[in-house]
Design a protein around this motif. Sequence first.
Motif: not given
Length: 121
Positions: A23-27, A33-45
């Motif tokens: 999804a990050a790659g589409l939007w 690497p927004f996808g990795t950045f997002i999953v890392n942030a979400v996972g940590c939260a």
Amino acid sequence: MMWLLVGVGGALGSMARYGITQAAGLWLPAGFPFGTFIVNAVGCAVFGVLAGAGERSGVMTPALRAFCFTGVLGGLTTFSSYSNDSFALAREGAWGLTLINALGQVVVGLAAVAAGWWVAR
């Protein structure tokens, strides 16, 4: 039973990581690497919320911990475990070990990827 909980949770987390990254790659713009950045942030939260709530309420059974932390969040991102380990060291006042873990894993991880890449080339 614990292995099954970890496996099912890991599958769910891995599928979530894949979906979020796609999804990050589409939007979002290419080149970072927004996808990795997002999953890392979400996972940590999510790890922090679950760990804090579990500590406060005492409802985190070993089975639930295995499913949520090792399984789902481990499949989503091991960065959340790394961050939680560093935070636990900091909470204990072990600042030297916190720094070694926080910086050491990044440096060693980058070096290991580079070494693996060079060996494969």
